[in-house]
Design a protein around this motif. Structure first.
Motif, mmCIF file in Angstrom:
data_model
loop_
_atom_site.group_PDB
_atom_site.id
_atom_site.type_symbol
_atom_site.label_atom_id
_atom_site.label_comp_id
_atom_site.label_asym_id
_atom_site.label_seq_id
_atom_site.Cartn_x
_atom_site.Cartn_y
_atom_site.Cartn_z
ATOM 1 N N LEU A 19 0.754 -1.193 -0.098
ATOM 2 C CA LEU A 19 -0.095 0.127 -0.075
ATOM 3 C C LEU A 19 0.730 1.174 0.122
ATOM 4 C CD1 LEU A 19 -2.816 -1.063 2.581
ATOM 5 C CD2 LEU A 19 -2.937 -0.925 0.363
ATOM 6 N N VAL A 87 4.308 4.394 -9.818
ATOM 7 C CA VAL A 87 3.017 3.733 -10.001
ATOM 8 C C VAL A 87 1.672 4.541 -10.333
ATOM 9 C CG1 VAL A 87 1.098 2.683 -8.429
ATOM 10 C CG2 VAL A 87 3.569 1.461 -8.800
ATOM 11 N N LEU A 90 0.601 5.318 -13.665
ATOM 12 C CA LEU A 90 -0.196 4.460 -14.274
ATOM 13 C C LEU A 90 -1.814 4.831 -13.847
ATOM 14 C CD1 LEU A 90 1.717 1.296 -13.642
ATOM 15 C CD2 LEU A 90 1.275 2.467 -15.619
ATOM 16 N N SER A 91 -2.202 6.003 -14.177
ATOM 17 C CA SER A 91 -3.342 6.349 -13.984
ATOM 18 C C SER A 91 -4.244 6.584 -15.190
ATOM 19 C CB SER A 91 -3.273 7.651 -13.353
ATOM 20 O OG SER A 91 -2.818 8.916 -14.072
ATOM 21 N N LEU A 93 -6.475 4.495 -16.128
ATOM 22 C CA LEU A 93 -7.735 3.971 -15.721
ATOM 23 C C LEU A 93 -8.653 4.723 -15.137
ATOM 24 C CD1 LEU A 93 -6.819 0.060 -15.298
ATOM 25 C CD2 LEU A 93 -8.269 1.110 -17.004
ATOM 26 N N ARG A 94 -8.286 6.018 -15.089
ATOM 27 C CA ARG A 94 -9.068 7.120 -14.122
ATOM 28 C C ARG A 94 -10.299 7.205 -14.784
ATOM 29 N NH1 ARG A 94 -6.957 11.903 -11.723
ATOM 30 N NH2 ARG A 94 -5.100 11.663 -12.831
ATOM 31 N N GLY A 95 -11.149 7.275 -13.799
ATOM 32 C CA GLY A 95 -12.540 7.323 -14.391
ATOM 33 C C GLY A 95 -13.763 7.845 -14.258
ATOM 34 N N LEU B 86 0.430 10.753 -1.993
ATOM 35 C CA LEU B 86 -0.619 10.013 -0.993
ATOM 36 C C LEU B 86 -0.051 9.908 0.258
ATOM 37 C CD1 LEU B 86 -2.145 9.271 -3.859
ATOM 38 C CD2 LEU B 86 -2.811 7.152 -2.742
ATOM 39 N N LEU B 96 -4.564 -0.419 8.156
ATOM 40 C CA LEU B 96 -5.145 -1.709 7.383
ATOM 41 C C LEU B 96 -4.275 -2.939 7.778
ATOM 42 C CD1 LEU B 96 -6.414 -0.185 4.152
ATOM 43 C CD2 LEU B 96 -7.880 -1.283 5.941
ATOM 44 N N THR C 579 -9.892 6.927 -9.347
ATOM 45 C CA THR C 579 -9.002 8.187 -9.531
ATOM 46 C C THR C 579 -8.059 7.668 -10.459
ATOM 47 O OG1 THR C 579 -7.664 7.137 -7.733
ATOM 48 C CG2 THR C 579 -9.204 9.049 -7.256
ATOM 49 N N GLY C 580 -7.867 6.310 -10.676
ATOM 50 C CA GLY C 580 -6.746 5.752 -11.766
ATOM 51 C C GLY C 580 -5.479 5.568 -10.490
ATOM 52 N N TYR C 581 -5.540 5.911 -9.421
ATOM 53 C CA TYR C 581 -4.226 5.547 -8.531
ATOM 54 C C TYR C 581 -4.246 4.089 -7.938
ATOM 55 C CZ TYR C 581 -2.864 10.399 -8.281
ATOM 56 O OH TYR C 581 -2.524 11.855 -8.555
ATOM 57 N N LEU C 582 -3.371 3.456 -8.462
ATOM 58 C CA LEU C 582 -3.283 2.048 -8.071
ATOM 59 C C LEU C 582 -3.453 1.935 -6.670
ATOM 60 C CD1 LEU C 582 -2.958 -0.529 -9.590
ATOM 61 C CD2 LEU C 582 -0.426 -0.225 -9.039
ATOM 62 N N ARG C 583 -2.813 2.738 -6.040
ATOM 63 C CA ARG C 583 -2.570 2.829 -4.429
ATOM 64 C C ARG C 583 -3.766 2.826 -3.817
ATOM 65 N NH1 ARG C 583 2.548 5.824 -3.564
ATOM 66 N NH2 ARG C 583 1.445 6.424 -1.628
ATOM 67 N N VAL C 584 -4.510 3.813 -4.390
ATOM 68 C CA VAL C 584 -5.890 4.046 -3.766
ATOM 69 C C VAL C 584 -6.769 2.633 -4.064
ATOM 70 C CG1 VAL C 584 -8.118 5.271 -3.833
ATOM 71 C CG2 VAL C 584 -5.789 6.504 -4.055
ATOM 72 N N TYR C 585 -6.603 2.016 -5.133
ATOM 73 C CA TYR C 585 -7.225 0.983 -5.496
ATOM 74 C C TYR C 585 -6.663 -0.351 -4.382
ATOM 75 C CZ TYR C 585 -8.849 2.571 -9.864
ATOM 76 O OH TYR C 585 -9.434 3.700 -10.872
ATOM 77 N N ALA C 586 -5.413 -0.056 -4.297
ATOM 78 C CA ALA C 586 -5.076 -1.217 -3.345
ATOM 79 C C ALA C 586 -5.372 -1.209 -1.888
ATOM 80 C CB ALA C 586 -3.410 -1.051 -3.291
ATOM 81 N N LEU C 587 -5.344 0.366 -1.596
ATOM 82 C CA LEU C 587 -6.068 0.386 -0.247
ATOM 83 C C LEU C 587 -7.490 -0.058 0.004
ATOM 84 C CD1 LEU C 587 -4.860 4.011 0.735
ATOM 85 C CD2 LEU C 587 -4.791 2.089 2.177
ATOM 86 N N VAL C 590 -7.455 -3.784 0.192
ATOM 87 C CA VAL C 590 -7.000 -4.517 1.401
ATOM 88 C C VAL C 590 -8.375 -4.195 2.329
ATOM 89 C CG1 VAL C 590 -5.604 -4.405 3.334
ATOM 90 C CG2 VAL C 590 -4.826 -4.080 0.886
#
Lengths: 95, 176, 602
Positions: A19, A87, A90-91, A93-95, B86, B96, C579-587, C590
């Protein structure tokens, strides 16, 4: 038993890493940590339930190897032409 | 637990922490190697000797090395530089993670296990009948998977037409 | 089958004229329509003379479509088609030149067909078809010149007020069905010969059916539509709102006499309503300035008389008055029509006067009609009104109070009838017209109606009409007066009528009226503000409610359409999560996994 708890902690550390890390490779690294934590717990349980745990751990290692190969290939493919491996970039897929 | 055990577990956790916190990617990878090596030792202590060796050879010796190759290929050694957009999510991530640990620990709580199985040292002689017996299908499947992964990896990394054209150009320039 | 023909003939007229009327040249539609009505008349008369007829066909489960031609329905049929024929002929002339000529006759024929259905019905649902059908025809005809919004409003008012009554009719039918399992009039008649089932519920049914009659026959409190119905062409007023449709209510009571004769309280209520309405109509007729509205209020009043008679139990007397009233009221309307026609469309009596010299034939029509209405002795109106007066004293549900009231209203009736005549024909000419007499096609029906107004009373003297109708009506015990008493009453009625007529004749020729009269007249012109009261208490609140509901409904619909917008906004909001932010997705990933594990664990 202490090993099992340790495996849980290692797994949690891996989650934190996934994370938190901003570079794809480091995320991957954290994933590997998680996998190993799982392996440790498998081996720990093997001592209570039998050799199957160890065989499973063996399979996990093999699969992890395959996964790393593919994953790193992906990372290389994606980031070959970019400047950074961040990382967050790689946005699309923003959406 | 014995001193050795305690030391091993401490090193595991320490290296784990290092893996997820070090900024330099190469350092993090090295920390991971340390983790794996200690882990191999733990496996041997847990009557999984074959597995321990495999751990060293495959995991520490091949997988992390592959990581290192890629890190160096992509000049990603700097890893985490600059400002983290972030950064405020760090506490949440920590929370988490703690939650995960908590759940897992809760699952382990009250489990009354008797660690008394006779694993015959986890040697190939013991593992073999299982591998080629009950787990044969899985073994073959994993083998297939490895082959597939190899093919995929090569395919992913192969230079595309544009690169080929560029390289052909470069070679021509050199030849002129 | 032939009986059905009486209905089908005018119905055919409706169809033909509706489909092909536009292609016919005047006066063909009128002639065709009149001819069909005449044919119905002759057919009906023939069937009646041959002893009656029945018709039955399978219709709804438990409710056959049945028609019955007996003395009662035959009597009504003759009135409807006979007077109807005369008015059709009149209309050939009256409606000449109107662009909707064929449409008019189509509707007129429809009306006759529906009225016949109503009259010939042997079961309440069939009667209800006719009931609604005449309501429809009335609506179409009142609003005939629909381009005028006021006329259209009048048509709607009539329909809506009638609807209230119709609800009563339907509920009454429902109760009868629930109690007896049949709605056939013949069967119900038999069923009620024994002891009554559930008299209270039956009384309610009787009251509800009467409510239907109140609506259709413009009794208090549903009388407000009739004066406005004068918006229709004069033949319509004559046929529908004088001679036939409005008498449907009386017919209903008569047909259901087997019910009402065993419900004393309901009958008493009917009589009271009738008397009140008679008084109201008479009083309101004094102040009207439109020639037709005077006659309209007169109709309300006379209908009240009919219900008074039916209420006290003298059903045949009520029908007697229906008969005579058909003649003289139609005559009054058609004479008014002739006057209007003569004056080129003028309807305000304040602009009339002195027409006696100019309309040699219409003046007699008008005079005879007015005198018949007023009850001049020996004319038809006198006989039927006297019969009603006598009935209030001799029939079981009557009483002296009714007699006195009816007598007083008779005086008023005579007076306003004279007012009508005097204002239109006598005195100085207040208008600036060149009046011309009506064409023969309009005069001849009036001649016949005038004749009828004179003679109809004799056609139906007690010893002829009563026995004729008796078989179809309920047996009601009436004491018989001694001959002396009877003639005494007749003399009294005559005296009262003459007094009223003379008083009216003299009073309304005055140039100046006393103040108390003028005040009364002003109130009377507004029909004592009933319309205003209804508007304030009922119509406007309902309108407000309807508008609120309409807007609320539209709001609801936009709310539904708005749901689309709401979904879109929600989607947009949710999309911001992507958002397209991977890390947000990851959060989130989890977090989700944790939740799942947590739930599983516990």
């Amino acid at each position: 038993m202490s090993y099992l708890l340790t495996s849980a902690l290692l797994f949690a550390l891996g989650v934190y890493g996934v994370l938190t890390r901003r570079t794809a490779i480091l995320v991957f690294l954290s994933i590997e940590l998680m996998l190993n934590a799982a392996n440790l717990s498998l081996v720990g349980f093997a001592r209570a339930y039998g050799l199957d745990g160890q065989v499973a751990a063996l399979m996990v290692i093999a699969v992890a190897a395959a996964e790393v190969a593919v994953g790193l290939g992906l990372i290389v493919a994606i980031f070959r032409h970019r400047e950074s491996t961040a990382v967050d970039d790689l946005s699309e897929l923003r959406g | 637990m014995s001193l050795l055990e305690g030391l091993a577990l401490f090193l595991l956790l320490l290296s784990g922490v290092l893996v997820v916190t070090l900024r330099n990617a190469i350092h993090a990878a090295l920390a991971l190697i340390l983790n794996f090596l200690v882990l191999a030792g733990v496996y041997v202590a847990l009557d999984a000797r074959f597995l321990g060796f495999i751990q060293v050879i495959v995991y520490a010796g091949a997988i992390v090395v592959l990581f290192l190759f890629v890190i160096m290929l992509l000049f990603a050694a700097q890893g985490e530089i600059g400002f983290d957009p972030l950064v405020r999510s760090r506490p949440l991530a920590a929370l988490l993670a703690l939650g995960v640990a908590g759940i897992l620990a809760a699952g382990l709580w009250g489990l009354d296990l008797a660690f008394t199985q006779d694993l015959k040292g986890g040697l190939p002689q013991a593992l073999g009948p299982l591998l080629y017996g009950d787990w044969l299908f899985v073994l073959l499947a994993v083998g297939f998977l490895l082959m597939a992964a190899t093919v995929v990896a090569v395919a992913l990394v192969e230079p595309g037409k544009a690169s080929r054209a560029k390289e052909a150009e470069k070679r021509e320039e050199v030849a002129r | 089958m032939a009986l059905l023909g009486t209905i089908l003939l005018p119905l055919l007229g409706f169809a033909l004229l509706g489909l092909f009327g536009k292609r016919m040249r005047e006066p063909l539609p009128g002639v065709l329509a009149s001819g069909l009505v005449l044919a119905s008349f002759l057919l009906g008369a023939g069937l009646l003379l041959s002893g009656g007829a029945r018709f039955q066909a399978e219709w709804l489960p438990g409710i056959p479509f049945s028609l019955l031609l007996d003395n009662l329905s035959g009597f009504m049929l003759l009135i409807v088609t006979g007077v109807g024929f005369l008015i059709h002929v009149y209309a050939i002339g009256y409606m000449g030149g109107d662009p909707g000529y064929s449409r008019f006759f189509a509707y007129f024929n429809l009306f006759i067909a529906m009225m016949l259905t109503l009259v010939l019905a042997d079961s309440y649902p069939v009667m209800f078809i006719g009931w609604e059908g005449v309501g429809l025809a009335s609506f179409l005809l009142i609003g005939f010149w629909y381009k005028n919004p006021q006329y259209a409003d009048s048509a709607r008012k009539a329909f809506i007020v009638n609807r209230i009554g119709d609800l009563g009719f339907m509920l009454g039918m429902a109760i009868l069905w629930a109690l007896y399992g049949t709605l056939s009039i013949s069967e119900l008649k038999e069923a009620m010969e024994g002891p009554l089932k559930n008299p209270d519920l039956l009384a309610l049914a009787g009251l509800l059916l009467f409510l239907g009659a109140v609506g259709k026959s413009a009794q208090i409190p549903l009388m407000v539509w009739l004066p406005d119905a004068m918006a229709g062409p004069t033949p319509v007023s004559a046929l529908i709102h004088a001679a036939t449709m409005v008498t449907a209510g009386v017919y209903l009571i008569a047909r259901s006499s087997f019910l009402y004769s065993v419900l004393p309280d309901v009958s008493y209520a009917i009589a009271v309503v009738g008397l009140l309405t008679a008084a109201y109509g008479a009083l309101s007729a004094f102040g009207q300035t439109d020639i037709k509205k005077i006659v309209a209020y007169s109709t309300i009043s006379q209908l009240g008389y009919m219900f008074l008679a039916a209420g006290v139990g003298a059903y045949w007397v009520a029908l007697f008055h229906v008969f005579t009233h058909a003649f003289f009221k139609a005559l009054l309307f058609l004479a008014s029509g002739s006057v209007i026609h003569a004056l080129g469309g003028e309807q305000d009596v304040r602009k009339m006067g002195g027409l006696w010299k100019h309309l040699p034939q219409t003046r007699w029509h008008a005079l005879i009609g007015a005198l018949a209405l007023g009850g001049l002795p020996l004319l038809s109106g006198f006989w039927s009104k006297d019969a009603i007066l006598a009935a209030t004293l001799t029939y079981p549900f009557g009483g002296v109070g009714f007699y006195v009231g009816a007598l007083l209203v008779a005086v008023l009736t005579a007076m306003y009838a004279m007012r009508w005549f005097v204002l239109v024909f006598l005195g100085e000419e207040r208008g600036h017209h060149h009046p011309h007499e009506a064409p023969p096609v309009m005069l001849w029906p009036n001649h016949l109606l005038a004749l009828g107004s004179v003679l109809a009373g004799y056609l139906a003297l007690p010893n002829v009409l009563e026995p004729f109708l008796k078989p179809a009506l309920a047996e009601v015990e009436a004491h018989h007066l001694s001959l002396g008493a009877e003639w005494g009453l007749i003399a009294l009625s005559a005296a009262v009528a003459l007094l009223g007529l003379w008083a009216g004749f003299v009073f309304f020729q005055r140039k100046v009226f006393p103040a108390w009269y003028l005040a009364f007249e002003a109130a009377s012109r507004e029909a004592f503000y009933v319309d205003r009261a209804y508007n304030a208490l009922i119509v406007n609140p309902l309108k407000a409610l309807a508008e609120a509901l309409f807007y609320g409904d539209r709001g609801l619909l936009s709310g539904y359409f708005g749901l689309g917008g709401a979904a879109r906004s929600l989607g947009q909001g949710l999309a911001r999560l992507q958002t397209g932010y991977l890390r947000v997705y990851a959060l989130l990933f989890v977090l989700g996994a944790l939740l799942l594990l947590g739930v599983m664990r516990w």
